[in-house]
Write an enzyme that holds these catalytic residues in place. Structure first.
Site, short mmCIF file in Angstrom:
data_model
loop_
_atom_site.label_atom_id
_atom_site.label_comp_id
_atom_site.label_asym_id
_atom_site.label_seq_id
_atom_site.Cartn_x
_atom_site.Cartn_y
_atom_site.Cartn_z
N ASN A 7 12.05 16.49 -6.02
CA ASN A 7 11.16 15.57 -6.73
C ASN A 7 9.72 15.97 -6.41
OD1 ASN A 7 9.82 13.43 -7.85
ND2 ASN A 7 10.54 11.91 -6.37
N TRP A 8 9.09 16.63 -7.38
CA TRP A 8 7.74 17.14 -7.12
C TRP A 8 6.64 16.11 -7.38
CZ3 TRP A 8 8.25 22.81 -9.42
CH2 TRP A 8 9.06 23.56 -8.54
N LYS A 9 7.04 14.93 -7.82
CA LYS A 9 6.10 13.82 -8.04
C LYS A 9 4.87 14.31 -8.83
CE LYS A 9 7.88 11.74 -3.85
NZ LYS A 9 7.75 10.76 -2.80
N HIS A 93 12.51 5.21 -9.23
CA HIS A 93 11.95 5.61 -7.93
C HIS A 93 11.08 4.46 -7.41
CE1 HIS A 93 9.72 7.68 -4.84
NE2 HIS A 93 10.64 8.64 -4.88
N GLU A 95 8.32 4.40 -6.03
CA GLU A 95 6.90 4.49 -6.38
C GLU A 95 6.66 3.91 -7.78
OE1 GLU A 95 6.63 8.66 -5.56
OE2 GLU A 95 6.76 8.26 -3.41
N GLU A 165 17.22 5.70 -1.01
CA GLU A 165 15.92 6.09 -0.46
C GLU A 165 15.21 4.88 0.13
OE1 GLU A 165 14.30 9.90 -2.35
OE2 GLU A 165 13.65 8.23 -3.60
N GLY A 171 8.12 9.93 2.64
CA GLY A 171 6.81 10.51 2.94
C GLY A 171 6.25 10.15 4.29
N SER A 212 11.97 11.72 3.65
CA SER A 212 11.58 12.62 4.74
C SER A 212 12.65 13.65 5.11
CB SER A 212 11.17 11.82 5.99
OG SER A 212 10.01 11.06 5.71
N GLY A 233 11.32 15.33 -1.42
CA GLY A 233 9.96 15.28 -1.94
C GLY A 233 9.12 16.37 -1.31
N GLY A 234 8.33 16.00 -0.31
CA GLY A 234 7.38 16.90 0.34
C GLY A 234 7.93 18.27 0.70
P1 PGA Z 1 9.86 12.71 0.74
O1 PGA Z 1 10.07 12.02 -0.69
O2 PGA Z 1 10.96 13.73 0.89
O3 PGA Z 1 8.50 13.34 0.67
O4 PGA Z 1 9.97 11.63 1.76
C1 PGA Z 1 11.33 11.70 -1.16
C2 PGA Z 1 11.23 10.94 -2.46
O5 PGA Z 1 10.34 10.12 -2.64
O6 PGA Z 1 12.04 11.15 -3.36
#
Ligand code: PGA
Length: 252
Positions: A7-9, A93, A95, A165, A171, A212, A233-234
């Site tokens: 997930n590159w957001k 998600h 967010e 999640e 994050g 994470s 993500g990251g």
């Molecule tokens: P993260 O993000 O790996 O940076 O914690 C995961 C996500 O939000 O899908």
């Protein structure tokens, strides 16, 4: 089979996303053991679709609308995503729930349209730190699954992915611990069994962990039979990190 969803957001420019996709496309892995999906921003989907076309890497989106066509300014339909070879769509998600006011009702409508289009929804669920401390975690996650999948029918080869999640783990560099993740996967599977025939749950549904995930902890999650993969993500933005996670999944 382990699923790795990147997930590159909104963390990279479209040009940087394309550059990263070119690098991911060169990584070797066994597609019978690992399923990789790149979920970049809408802007680079077409180009990245072309890049991954000759590889075993899948293309996915980070969101979509709940109608196929019409006067919906600024929205993107799952049908259009299918036309450009997207295979899955991340939905709900945390967010988007937090910043865009995405409700369980909206999420449910989106999942219905995604499935009608033959794409795979990746439904994200998870509790906040506050909900966790107040003891309502199980109830919150169960409700998100029930409402997101309300009156949804899964038949044939249709797949459904759910990503557990916890919001406090996203994050932060602090993933949930393995026993909590396994417990929550059991809660989610029990909810799915209450909603769908057992054979559908066994063959068509997959539960992933996200929050994470990096190369230092991915192995501990992926080794668990109950954990069908990870949403990253990251760590998926750093090619060496992502390549290591792919290697870990590939070596299991
Ligand atoms: P993260 O993000 O790996 O940076 O914690 C995961 C996500 O939000 O899908």
């Amino acid at each position: 089979m382990k699923h790795l969803i990147a997930n590159w957001k909104m963390k990279l420019s479209p040009l940087d996303e394309i550059e990263l996709a070119l690098k991911v496309g060169k990584i070797n892995f066994d597609p019978n053991k690992v399923k990789i999906s790149l979920n970049p921003s809408f802007l680079s989907l077409i180009r990245i679709g072309e890049i991954v076309k000759k590889t075993s890497v899948e293309l996915g989106a980070q969101d979509c609308f709940w109608e196929d066509k019409g006067a919906f300014t600024g929205e993107i339909s799952p049908q259009y995503l299918r036309d450009i070879c997207c295979q899955n769509v991340i939905i709900g998600h945390s967010e988007r729930r937090a910043y865009l006011g995405e409700s369980d009702t909206m999420i449910n409508k989106k999942i219905r349209t995604i499935i009608d289009c033959g794409l795979t929804p990746v439904l994200c669920v998870g509790e906040s730190a506050e909900q966790r401390h107040s003891g309502s975690r199980d109830h919150i996650v169960r409700r998100q699954v029930e409402l997101g999948l309300h009156n949804i029918n899964i038949v044939g080869y249709q797949k459904l992915l759910i990503a557990y999640e916890p919001i406090w783990a996203i994050g932060t560099g602090q993933p949930a611990n393995i026993s909590d993740i396994i417990y929550m996967h059991q809660v989610i599977y029990q909810t799915l069994i209450d909603l769908f025939p057992k054979s559908i749950v066994q063959n068509n549904t997959f539960v992933l962990y996200g929050g994470s995930v990096d190369s230092s902890n991915a192995g501990s999650f992926l080794r668990e039979e109950l954990i069908d993969g990870v949403l990253i993500g990251g760590a998926s933005l750093i090619i060496d990190e992502f390549a290591k996670i792919i290697q870990i999944a590939d070596s299991l």
